[in-house]
Design an enzyme around this catalytic site. Structure first.
Site, short mmCIF file in Angstrom:
data_model
loop_
_atom_site.label_atom_id
_atom_site.label_comp_id
_atom_site.label_asym_id
_atom_site.label_seq_id
_atom_site.Cartn_x
_atom_site.Cartn_y
_atom_site.Cartn_z
N ASP A 140 -6.84 -4.40 -5.98
CA ASP A 140 -5.70 -4.81 -5.15
C ASP A 140 -4.37 -4.49 -5.83
O ASP A 140 -3.34 -4.37 -5.17
CB ASP A 140 -5.77 -6.31 -4.87
CG ASP A 140 -4.62 -6.74 -3.98
OD1 ASP A 140 -4.59 -6.27 -2.84
OD2 ASP A 140 -3.76 -7.50 -4.45
N GLY B 153 -0.20 -4.99 -0.32
CA GLY B 153 -0.67 -3.62 -0.15
C GLY B 153 -1.01 -3.22 1.27
O GLY B 153 -0.51 -2.23 1.79
N LEU B 154 -1.81 -4.03 1.95
CA LEU B 154 -2.27 -3.66 3.29
C LEU B 154 -1.09 -3.58 4.25
O LEU B 154 -0.95 -2.64 5.02
CB LEU B 154 -3.30 -4.69 3.79
CG LEU B 154 -3.79 -4.45 5.21
CD1 LEU B 154 -4.54 -3.13 5.29
CD2 LEU B 154 -4.69 -5.59 5.67
#
Ligand code: SF4
Length: 529
Positions: free
Chosen positions: A287, A422-423
Protein backbone atom coordinates in the site's frame (compact mmCIF):
# COMPACT_ATOMS: atom_id res chain seq x y z
CA UNK A 1 13.78 47.20 11.29
CA UNK A 2 12.17 44.13 9.80
CA UNK A 3 8.55 44.01 8.75
CA UNK A 4 7.18 40.98 10.60
CA UNK A 5 3.76 39.45 10.66
CA UNK A 6 4.55 35.95 11.88
CA UNK A 7 7.50 35.06 14.02
CA UNK A 8 8.76 31.47 14.36
CA UNK A 9 10.17 32.13 17.81
CA UNK A 10 9.31 34.44 20.68
CA UNK A 11 11.81 36.75 22.42
CA UNK A 12 14.49 35.08 24.59
CA UNK A 13 12.66 35.69 27.88
CA UNK A 14 9.97 33.27 26.66
CA UNK A 15 12.74 30.66 26.44
CA UNK A 16 13.73 31.51 30.03
CA UNK A 17 10.09 31.12 31.07
CA UNK A 18 9.94 27.71 29.40
CA UNK A 19 12.86 26.52 31.50
CA UNK A 20 11.53 27.77 34.85
CA UNK A 21 8.00 26.61 34.07
CA UNK A 22 9.43 23.15 33.40
CA UNK A 23 10.92 22.97 36.87
CA UNK A 24 9.86 22.93 40.47
CA UNK A 25 11.44 25.18 43.12
CA UNK A 26 12.77 27.82 40.71
CA UNK A 27 11.17 31.26 40.29
CA UNK A 28 11.80 33.94 37.67
CA UNK A 29 11.39 37.66 38.28
CA UNK A 30 11.01 39.33 34.94
CA UNK A 31 11.49 43.06 34.58
CA UNK A 32 8.82 43.70 31.98
CA UNK A 33 6.16 46.24 31.05
CA UNK A 34 2.51 45.88 31.87
CA UNK A 35 0.99 43.49 29.35
CA UNK A 36 3.84 41.01 29.13
CA UNK A 37 1.81 38.57 31.18
CA UNK A 38 0.34 37.49 27.83
CA UNK A 39 3.05 34.84 27.89
CA UNK A 40 1.26 33.00 30.72
CA UNK A 41 -1.36 31.93 28.20
CA UNK A 42 1.18 29.95 26.23
CA UNK A 43 1.51 27.68 29.23
CA UNK A 44 -2.02 27.66 30.58
CA UNK A 45 -3.84 27.47 27.23
CA UNK A 46 -1.54 25.92 24.63
CA UNK A 47 0.17 23.44 26.90
CA UNK A 48 -2.96 23.37 29.13
CA UNK A 49 -1.06 23.49 32.41
CA UNK A 50 -3.14 23.59 35.55
CA UNK A 51 -0.94 26.21 37.22
CA UNK A 52 0.49 29.60 36.33
CA UNK A 53 4.16 29.60 35.34
CA UNK A 54 6.44 30.53 38.28
CA UNK A 55 7.11 34.04 36.98
CA UNK A 56 6.64 37.41 38.69
CA UNK A 57 6.53 40.41 36.37
CA UNK A 58 7.46 43.89 37.55
CA UNK A 59 4.78 45.18 35.12
CA UNK A 60 5.98 48.76 35.01
CA UNK A 61 3.74 51.31 33.33
CA UNK A 62 4.46 54.40 31.23
CA UNK A 63 3.96 56.77 34.18
CA UNK A 64 6.57 54.87 36.20
CA UNK A 65 9.29 55.39 33.61
CA UNK A 66 10.01 58.88 34.94
CA UNK A 67 10.38 57.51 38.48
CA UNK A 68 12.31 54.73 40.06
CA UNK A 69 11.75 51.48 38.15
CA UNK A 70 14.76 50.00 39.95
CA UNK A 71 12.87 50.23 43.23
CA UNK A 72 10.03 48.33 41.58
CA UNK A 73 12.47 45.50 40.76
CA UNK A 74 13.52 45.23 44.40
CA UNK A 75 9.94 45.22 45.66
CA UNK A 76 8.96 42.53 43.14
CA UNK A 77 11.95 40.35 44.02
CA UNK A 78 11.22 40.66 47.76
CA UNK A 79 7.52 39.89 47.33
CA UNK A 80 8.15 36.98 44.97
CA UNK A 81 10.63 35.46 47.39
CA UNK A 82 8.29 35.82 50.36
CA UNK A 83 5.29 34.44 48.55
CA UNK A 84 6.75 31.56 46.51
CA UNK A 85 9.75 30.58 48.66
CA UNK A 86 11.83 29.35 45.68
CA UNK A 87 15.08 27.46 46.24
CA UNK A 88 16.66 29.32 43.31
CA UNK A 89 15.71 32.75 42.00
CA UNK A 90 16.36 33.87 38.44
CA UNK A 91 16.16 37.49 37.36
CA UNK A 92 15.88 38.68 33.76
CA UNK A 93 14.51 41.36 31.49
CA UNK A 94 11.99 41.50 28.66
CA UNK A 95 12.74 43.57 25.54
CA UNK A 96 11.45 46.92 26.82
CA UNK A 97 13.20 46.61 30.17
CA UNK A 98 16.47 45.95 28.37
CA UNK A 99 16.27 49.51 27.09
CA UNK A 100 16.00 51.08 30.56
CA UNK A 101 19.02 49.20 31.86
CA UNK A 102 18.03 48.87 35.50
CA UNK A 103 20.42 45.91 35.98
CA UNK A 104 17.75 43.89 37.83
CA UNK A 105 20.09 40.91 38.34
CA UNK A 106 22.65 42.99 40.19
CA UNK A 107 19.90 44.65 42.25
CA UNK A 108 18.48 41.28 43.28
CA UNK A 109 21.87 39.85 44.13
CA UNK A 110 22.53 42.83 46.37
CA UNK A 111 19.44 42.05 48.47
CA UNK A 112 21.14 39.27 50.39
CA UNK A 113 18.49 36.61 49.87
CA UNK A 114 19.30 33.25 51.46
CA UNK A 115 19.04 31.32 48.15
CA UNK A 116 21.11 31.38 44.95
CA UNK A 117 20.12 34.38 42.81
CA UNK A 118 21.17 34.07 39.18
CA UNK A 119 20.92 36.86 36.69
CA UNK A 120 20.14 36.26 33.03
CA UNK A 121 21.48 38.25 30.10
CA UNK A 122 18.88 37.87 27.39
CA UNK A 123 19.73 40.09 24.40
CA UNK A 124 16.21 40.48 23.07
CA UNK A 125 17.14 42.36 19.92
CA UNK A 126 19.68 39.84 18.71
CA UNK A 127 18.51 36.47 20.01
CA UNK A 128 15.32 34.43 20.20
CA UNK A 129 13.34 31.99 22.29
CA UNK A 130 15.38 28.77 21.87
CA UNK A 131 18.59 30.64 22.53
CA UNK A 132 16.94 32.05 25.69
CA UNK A 133 16.01 28.56 26.87
CA UNK A 134 19.47 27.19 26.08
CA UNK A 135 21.16 30.07 27.92
CA UNK A 136 18.83 29.91 30.95
CA UNK A 137 19.31 26.17 31.39
CA UNK A 138 23.06 26.58 31.07
CA UNK A 139 23.18 29.43 33.60
CA UNK A 140 21.10 27.42 36.05
CA UNK A 141 23.22 24.28 35.80
CA UNK A 142 26.46 26.23 35.82
CA UNK A 143 25.32 28.50 38.67
CA UNK A 144 24.44 25.53 40.88
CA UNK A 145 27.26 23.15 39.95
CA UNK A 146 30.21 25.52 39.66
CA UNK A 147 31.29 25.06 43.29
CA UNK A 148 31.34 21.29 42.71
CA UNK A 149 33.51 21.23 39.61
CA UNK A 150 36.44 18.88 40.31
CA UNK A 151 39.97 20.21 40.00
CA UNK A 152 41.37 20.13 36.50
CA UNK A 153 42.73 16.73 35.58
CA UNK A 154 40.59 14.78 38.04
CA UNK A 155 38.66 12.23 36.05
CA UNK A 156 35.28 10.81 37.03
CA UNK A 157 35.33 7.50 38.91
CA UNK A 158 34.73 4.50 36.64
CA UNK A 159 31.31 2.88 37.01
CA UNK A 160 31.36 -0.05 39.48
CA UNK A 161 30.84 -3.32 37.60
CA UNK A 162 27.69 -4.17 39.60
CA UNK A 163 25.88 -0.88 38.85
CA UNK A 164 23.80 -0.34 35.71
CA UNK A 165 24.89 2.64 33.60
CA UNK A 166 22.82 5.78 34.18
CA UNK A 167 22.12 8.72 31.94
CA UNK A 168 20.63 12.19 32.27
CA UNK A 169 18.07 13.27 29.68
CA UNK A 170 18.75 16.94 29.03
CA UNK A 171 16.76 19.45 27.00
CA UNK A 172 13.03 18.65 27.30
CA UNK A 173 10.98 21.72 28.28
CA UNK A 174 7.40 22.85 28.50
CA UNK A 175 6.14 24.14 25.15
CA UNK A 176 8.67 21.87 23.43
CA UNK A 177 7.28 19.71 20.63
CA UNK A 178 6.14 16.37 22.15
CA UNK A 179 8.76 16.54 24.93
CA UNK A 180 6.44 14.94 27.48
CA UNK A 181 6.07 11.71 25.50
CA UNK A 182 9.59 11.69 24.05
CA UNK A 183 10.99 11.50 27.58
CA UNK A 184 8.83 8.47 28.32
CA UNK A 185 9.79 6.78 25.06
CA UNK A 186 13.52 7.39 25.45
CA UNK A 187 13.39 6.21 29.08
CA UNK A 188 11.81 2.97 27.85
CA UNK A 189 14.38 2.67 25.08
CA UNK A 190 17.28 3.08 27.49
CA UNK A 191 15.73 0.61 29.92
CA UNK A 192 15.60 -1.93 27.07
CA UNK A 193 19.41 -1.85 26.85
CA UNK A 194 19.92 -1.79 30.61
CA UNK A 195 20.50 1.94 31.13
CA UNK A 196 18.73 3.83 33.94
CA UNK A 197 17.58 7.41 33.63
CA UNK A 198 19.10 9.46 36.42
CA UNK A 199 17.90 13.07 36.01
CA UNK A 200 15.53 14.50 33.43
CA UNK A 201 15.98 18.26 33.14
CA UNK A 202 14.71 20.87 32.93
CA UNK A 203 11.30 19.14 32.51
CA UNK A 204 10.12 18.00 35.93
CA UNK A 205 13.44 18.71 37.69
CA UNK A 206 14.16 20.54 40.96
CA UNK A 207 17.34 22.48 41.83
CA UNK A 208 18.36 19.45 43.92
CA UNK A 209 18.04 17.25 40.81
CA UNK A 210 20.38 19.56 38.92
CA UNK A 211 22.94 19.06 41.68
CA UNK A 212 22.75 15.29 41.06
CA UNK A 213 23.53 15.59 37.33
CA UNK A 214 27.27 14.82 37.69
CA UNK A 215 26.47 11.43 39.31
CA UNK A 216 25.34 10.00 35.96
CA UNK A 217 27.73 8.25 33.56
CA UNK A 218 26.71 10.32 30.55
CA UNK A 219 24.21 12.83 29.23
CA UNK A 220 21.73 12.42 26.43
CA UNK A 221 21.26 15.71 24.59
CA UNK A 222 17.66 15.15 23.51
CA UNK A 223 17.06 18.66 22.18
CA UNK A 224 20.28 20.42 21.13
CA UNK A 225 18.35 23.69 20.70
CA UNK A 226 17.81 23.87 24.46
CA UNK A 227 20.64 21.80 25.95
CA UNK A 228 23.76 21.70 23.79
CA UNK A 229 25.50 24.45 25.78
CA UNK A 230 24.83 22.67 29.08
CA UNK A 231 26.02 19.31 27.74
CA UNK A 232 29.19 20.87 26.42
CA UNK A 233 29.91 22.49 29.78
CA UNK A 234 29.25 19.25 31.69
CA UNK A 235 31.55 17.44 29.31
CA UNK A 236 34.33 19.97 29.91
CA UNK A 237 33.90 20.35 33.66
CA UNK A 238 32.80 16.89 34.80
CA UNK A 239 34.13 14.71 31.99
CA UNK A 240 30.60 13.49 31.23
CA UNK A 241 30.29 12.36 27.61
CA UNK A 242 27.22 13.34 25.56
CA UNK A 243 25.11 11.11 23.35
CA UNK A 244 24.41 13.44 20.44
CA UNK A 245 22.26 11.33 18.11
CA UNK A 246 18.63 12.39 18.37
CA UNK A 247 16.52 9.21 18.12
CA UNK A 248 13.83 10.34 15.68
CA UNK A 249 13.22 7.68 13.02
CA UNK A 250 14.16 4.00 12.91
CA UNK A 251 17.67 4.55 11.56
CA UNK A 252 18.42 7.34 14.02
CA UNK A 253 17.04 5.29 16.92
CA UNK A 254 19.38 2.43 16.00
CA UNK A 255 22.30 4.86 15.73
CA UNK A 256 21.29 6.32 19.07
CA UNK A 257 21.40 2.90 20.73
CA UNK A 258 24.78 2.24 19.11
CA UNK A 259 26.12 5.48 20.53
CA UNK A 260 24.66 4.69 23.97
CA UNK A 261 26.31 1.26 23.82
CA UNK A 262 29.64 2.75 22.86
CA UNK A 263 29.58 5.43 25.55
CA UNK A 264 28.19 3.20 28.30
CA UNK A 265 30.40 0.27 27.32
CA UNK A 266 27.49 -2.16 26.99
CA UNK A 267 26.15 -4.57 24.37
CA UNK A 268 23.01 -3.26 22.62
CA UNK A 269 22.74 -5.51 19.55
CA UNK A 270 19.60 -7.45 20.60
CA UNK A 271 17.56 -4.40 21.49
CA UNK A 272 18.14 -2.74 18.15
CA UNK A 273 15.66 -4.78 16.19
CA UNK A 274 12.60 -2.54 16.16
CA UNK A 275 10.08 -5.19 17.06
CA UNK A 276 8.02 -2.55 18.82
CA UNK A 277 7.68 -0.42 15.68
CA UNK A 278 5.28 -1.24 12.89
CA UNK A 279 6.70 1.52 10.76
CA UNK A 280 9.33 -0.48 8.80
CA UNK A 281 6.75 -3.08 7.73
CA UNK A 282 4.06 -0.49 7.02
CA UNK A 283 6.36 1.48 4.77
CA UNK A 284 7.43 -1.71 2.95
CA UNK A 285 3.91 -3.05 2.52
CA UNK A 286 2.48 -2.70 -0.97
CA UNK A 287 0.00 0.00 0.00
CA UNK A 288 2.96 2.32 0.53
CA UNK A 289 4.31 1.85 -2.99
CA UNK A 290 2.46 4.93 -4.17
CA UNK A 291 4.40 6.98 -1.61
CA UNK A 292 7.64 6.33 -3.50
CA UNK A 293 9.16 9.48 -4.88
CA UNK A 294 6.56 11.84 -3.37
CA UNK A 295 8.22 15.25 -3.35
CA UNK A 296 8.56 16.69 0.15
CA UNK A 297 9.56 20.15 1.36
CA UNK A 298 10.71 20.32 5.01
CA UNK A 299 10.95 23.48 7.12
CA UNK A 300 11.30 23.29 10.90
CA UNK A 301 13.72 23.64 13.80
CA UNK A 302 17.05 22.09 12.80
CA UNK A 303 16.79 18.90 14.86
CA UNK A 304 13.37 17.92 13.58
CA UNK A 305 14.12 19.04 10.02
CA UNK A 306 17.29 16.93 9.75
CA UNK A 307 15.58 13.91 11.34
CA UNK A 308 12.59 14.27 9.02
CA UNK A 309 14.81 14.44 5.93
CA UNK A 310 16.51 11.18 6.85
CA UNK A 311 13.19 9.44 7.49
CA UNK A 312 11.75 10.74 4.22
CA UNK A 313 14.71 9.62 2.14
CA UNK A 314 15.72 6.40 3.86
CA UNK A 315 12.58 5.07 5.50
CA UNK A 316 9.59 6.23 3.49
CA UNK A 317 10.95 6.48 -0.03
CA UNK A 318 9.98 10.14 -0.44
CA UNK A 319 12.15 12.57 -2.38
CA UNK A 320 13.38 15.54 -0.37
CA UNK A 321 13.05 18.55 -2.70
CA UNK A 322 13.78 21.24 -0.15
CA UNK A 323 14.87 21.67 3.45
CA UNK A 324 15.24 24.68 5.69
CA UNK A 325 15.20 26.02 9.20
CA UNK A 326 14.43 29.21 11.07
CA UNK A 327 17.02 28.39 13.74
CA UNK A 328 20.12 30.26 12.60
CA UNK A 329 22.27 28.86 15.44
CA UNK A 330 21.85 25.39 13.92
CA UNK A 331 21.97 26.38 10.26
CA UNK A 332 25.14 24.37 9.70
CA UNK A 333 23.39 21.07 10.45
CA UNK A 334 20.68 21.88 7.93
CA UNK A 335 23.18 23.00 5.29
CA UNK A 336 25.05 19.70 5.62
CA UNK A 337 21.82 17.78 5.40
CA UNK A 338 20.76 19.73 2.29
CA UNK A 339 24.07 18.84 0.68
CA UNK A 340 23.41 15.15 1.39
CA UNK A 341 20.14 15.28 -0.48
CA UNK A 342 21.37 17.61 -3.22
CA UNK A 343 18.94 20.45 -2.46
CA UNK A 344 19.29 24.14 -1.73
CA UNK A 345 19.06 24.92 2.03
CA UNK A 346 16.74 27.71 3.14
CA UNK A 347 17.84 29.50 6.30
CA UNK A 348 15.36 32.21 7.15
CA UNK A 349 12.88 33.33 9.78
CA UNK A 350 10.73 35.09 7.21
CA UNK A 351 7.69 32.96 6.42
CA UNK A 352 7.19 34.80 3.13
CA UNK A 353 10.46 33.34 1.90
CA UNK A 354 9.28 29.89 2.96
CA UNK A 355 6.04 30.45 1.10
CA UNK A 356 7.93 31.62 -1.97
CA UNK A 357 10.14 28.52 -1.93
CA UNK A 358 7.12 26.24 -1.45
CA UNK A 359 5.35 27.87 -4.39
CA UNK A 360 8.44 27.38 -6.55
CA UNK A 361 9.03 23.77 -5.52
CA UNK A 362 5.38 22.71 -5.66
CA UNK A 363 5.97 19.76 -3.31
CA UNK A 364 3.35 17.05 -2.86
CA UNK A 365 3.77 17.21 0.91
CA UNK A 366 5.06 19.81 3.34
CA UNK A 367 6.49 18.92 6.74
CA UNK A 368 6.81 21.94 8.96
CA UNK A 369 5.54 24.04 11.82
CA UNK A 370 2.18 25.67 12.42
CA UNK A 371 3.24 28.38 9.93
CA UNK A 372 3.83 25.82 7.19
CA UNK A 373 0.38 24.46 7.91
CA UNK A 374 -1.03 27.88 6.98
CA UNK A 375 1.26 28.24 3.97
CA UNK A 376 0.35 24.75 2.75
CA UNK A 377 -3.33 25.51 3.21
CA UNK A 378 -3.05 28.58 1.01
CA UNK A 379 -1.11 26.68 -1.64
CA UNK A 380 -3.36 23.61 -1.50
CA UNK A 381 -0.54 21.27 -0.46
CA UNK A 382 -0.99 18.44 2.10
CA UNK A 383 0.96 19.18 5.27
CA UNK A 384 1.97 17.59 8.58
CA UNK A 385 3.47 19.31 11.63
CA UNK A 386 6.90 18.12 12.77
CA UNK A 387 8.23 20.90 15.00
CA UNK A 388 7.51 23.94 17.16
CA UNK A 389 6.03 26.51 16.91
CA UNK A 390 2.83 24.56 17.22
CA UNK A 391 -0.69 25.20 18.33
CA UNK A 392 -2.87 23.56 20.93
CA UNK A 393 -3.71 20.49 18.83
CA UNK A 394 -0.06 19.47 18.94
CA UNK A 395 -0.17 19.07 22.70
CA UNK A 396 -2.45 16.05 22.45
CA UNK A 397 -4.07 14.17 25.28
CA UNK A 398 -2.99 10.82 23.80
CA UNK A 399 0.51 9.34 23.87
CA UNK A 400 2.23 10.81 20.81
CA UNK A 401 6.05 10.75 20.95
CA UNK A 402 8.28 11.49 17.98
CA UNK A 403 11.31 9.66 19.32
CA UNK A 404 12.10 5.96 19.49
CA UNK A 405 10.25 3.10 17.83
CA UNK A 406 6.79 4.19 18.93
CA UNK A 407 7.63 7.70 17.72
CA UNK A 408 8.26 6.22 14.27
CA UNK A 409 4.77 4.67 14.36
CA UNK A 410 3.24 8.03 15.25
CA UNK A 411 5.21 9.76 12.50
CA UNK A 412 4.24 7.23 9.83
CA UNK A 413 0.54 7.76 10.56
CA UNK A 414 0.86 11.55 10.82
CA UNK A 415 2.76 12.09 7.59
CA UNK A 416 0.79 9.71 5.42
CA UNK A 417 -2.59 10.90 6.70
CA UNK A 418 -2.79 14.20 4.76
CA UNK A 419 -1.99 12.47 1.45
CA UNK A 420 -4.66 11.21 -0.90
CA UNK A 421 -4.91 7.45 -0.49
CA UNK A 422 -3.51 5.34 -3.32
CA UNK A 423 -6.74 4.00 -4.79
CA UNK A 424 -8.45 7.36 -4.76
CA UNK A 425 -5.44 9.01 -6.37
CA UNK A 426 -5.57 6.43 -9.14
CA UNK A 427 -9.32 6.76 -9.69
CA UNK A 428 -9.21 10.53 -9.83
CA UNK A 429 -6.55 10.40 -12.50
CA UNK A 430 -8.70 8.00 -14.54
CA UNK A 431 -12.14 9.55 -14.00
CA UNK A 432 -11.47 13.21 -13.49
CA UNK A 433 -15.00 14.34 -14.42
CA UNK A 434 -16.67 12.44 -11.55
CA UNK A 435 -18.99 14.70 -9.53
CA UNK A 436 -17.61 13.44 -6.22
CA UNK A 437 -14.04 12.29 -6.82
CA UNK A 438 -12.95 15.17 -9.03
CA UNK A 439 -9.59 16.89 -9.16
CA UNK A 440 -10.40 19.67 -6.75
CA UNK A 441 -12.13 17.54 -4.12
CA UNK A 442 -10.68 17.05 -0.65
CA UNK A 443 -9.32 13.53 -0.09
CA UNK A 444 -12.39 11.61 1.06
CA UNK A 445 -10.75 10.28 4.24
CA UNK A 446 -10.38 13.89 5.38
CA UNK A 447 -14.15 14.43 5.10
CA UNK A 448 -16.04 15.73 2.11
CA UNK A 449 -17.31 18.93 3.67
CA UNK A 450 -14.09 20.31 5.10
CA UNK A 451 -13.73 22.56 2.12
CA UNK A 452 -12.52 22.14 -1.37
CA UNK A 453 -8.93 21.17 -1.66
CA UNK A 454 -6.97 23.47 -3.89
CA UNK A 455 -4.77 21.17 -5.85
CA UNK A 456 -1.08 21.88 -6.13
CA UNK A 457 -1.79 23.52 -9.45
CA UNK A 458 -4.17 25.96 -7.77
CA UNK A 459 -1.36 26.63 -5.33
CA UNK A 460 0.71 28.02 -8.14
CA UNK A 461 -2.23 30.12 -9.20
CA UNK A 462 -2.84 31.35 -5.65
CA UNK A 463 0.77 32.42 -5.39
CA UNK A 464 0.48 34.23 -8.70
CA UNK A 465 -2.56 36.05 -7.42
CA UNK A 466 -0.96 37.02 -4.15
CA UNK A 467 0.32 40.58 -4.33
CA UNK A 468 3.67 39.81 -2.74
CA UNK A 469 4.28 36.69 -4.77
CA UNK A 470 7.69 36.59 -6.39
CA UNK A 471 6.18 34.58 -9.22
CA UNK A 472 3.88 37.35 -10.31
CA UNK A 473 6.44 39.08 -12.49
CA UNK A 474 7.46 36.05 -14.58
CA UNK A 475 4.07 34.44 -14.89
CA UNK A 476 2.23 37.64 -15.79
CA UNK A 477 4.03 37.93 -19.12
CA UNK A 478 3.21 34.35 -20.12
CA UNK A 479 -0.26 33.13 -21.04
CA UNK A 480 -1.66 29.67 -21.53
CA UNK A 481 -3.58 28.79 -24.68
CA UNK A 482 -6.94 27.14 -23.93
CA UNK A 483 -5.91 23.76 -25.44
CA UNK A 484 -2.68 23.80 -23.44
CA UNK A 485 -4.66 24.36 -20.22
CA UNK A 486 -6.89 21.43 -21.21
CA UNK A 487 -3.85 19.25 -21.86
CA UNK A 488 -2.31 20.28 -18.53
CA UNK A 489 -5.44 18.98 -16.76
CA UNK A 490 -4.64 15.48 -18.02
CA UNK A 491 -1.63 15.42 -15.73
CA UNK A 492 -2.45 13.96 -12.28
CA UNK A 493 -3.33 16.80 -9.89
CA UNK A 494 -0.55 16.15 -7.41
CA UNK A 495 2.22 16.74 -9.95
CA UNK A 496 0.32 19.27 -12.07
CA UNK A 497 1.61 22.27 -10.14
CA UNK A 498 5.17 21.18 -10.76
CA UNK A 499 4.43 20.64 -14.47
CA UNK A 500 2.89 24.12 -14.70
CA UNK A 501 5.91 25.73 -13.07
CA UNK A 502 8.37 23.85 -15.23
CA UNK A 503 6.52 24.72 -18.41
CA UNK A 504 6.37 28.39 -17.46
CA UNK A 505 10.06 28.35 -16.65
CA UNK A 506 10.83 26.67 -19.96
CA UNK A 507 8.67 29.20 -21.85
CA UNK A 508 10.41 32.07 -20.09
CA UNK A 509 13.85 30.72 -20.93
CA UNK A 510 12.84 30.22 -24.56
CA UNK A 511 11.17 33.64 -24.80
CA UNK A 512 7.78 32.07 -25.51
CA UNK A 513 4.79 34.31 -24.71
CA UNK A 514 1.93 31.86 -25.21
CA UNK A 515 2.17 28.30 -24.01
CA UNK A 516 0.71 25.85 -26.49
CA UNK A 517 0.28 22.09 -26.28
CA UNK A 518 3.57 21.83 -28.13
CA UNK A 519 5.37 24.00 -25.56
CA UNK A 520 4.00 21.76 -22.83
CA UNK A 521 5.47 18.66 -24.42
CA UNK A 522 8.72 20.41 -25.32
CA UNK A 523 9.10 21.39 -21.66
CA UNK A 524 8.33 17.83 -20.58
CA UNK A 525 11.02 16.50 -22.92
CA UNK A 526 13.43 19.22 -21.80
CA UNK A 527 13.09 18.47 -18.07
CA UNK A 528 12.81 14.73 -18.65
CA UNK A 529 16.29 14.62 -20.12
S1 SF4 B 1 8.68 43.76 26.10
FE1 SF4 B 1 9.07 42.46 24.32
S2 SF4 B 1 7.71 40.71 24.64
FE2 SF4 B 1 7.02 42.33 25.99
S3 SF4 B 1 5.43 43.35 24.81
FE3 SF4 B 1 7.35 44.45 24.49
S4 SF4 B 1 8.14 43.55 22.61
FE4 SF4 B 1 6.62 42.13 23.38
Amino acid sequence: MQLTLWSYEGPPHIGAMRVVASMDGVHLVLHAPQGDTYADLLFTMIERRGTRPPVTYTTFQARELGGDTAELVKTSVGEAFERFKPRVLLVGEACTAELIQDQPGALARGMGLPVPVLSLELPAYARKECWGANETFYQLVRGLLKPRVPEAGRHPEPRPADRRPRANLLGPTTLGFRCRDDVEEVTRLLASVGVDVHVVAPLGATPEDLLRIPEADFNVCLYPETADQTCLWLERMFGQPTVKTVPIGIGATRDFLDEVGRIAGIEVADAKSPISSRMPWYSRSVDSTYLTGKRVFIFADATHAVAAARMCAEELGFTVVGIGTYAREFARDVRECAKRYGVEPLITDDYLEVEKRAAELQPELMLGTQMERHIAKRLGIPCAVISAPVHVQDFPARYAPQMGFEGANVIFDTWVHPLMMGLEEHLITMFREDFEFHDAATPSHLGSRVGTRRPAEAGSQAAVESADSPMQADASTITWAAEAEQELKKIPFFVRGKARRNTERFAEEQGIQTITVETLYDAKAHFGR
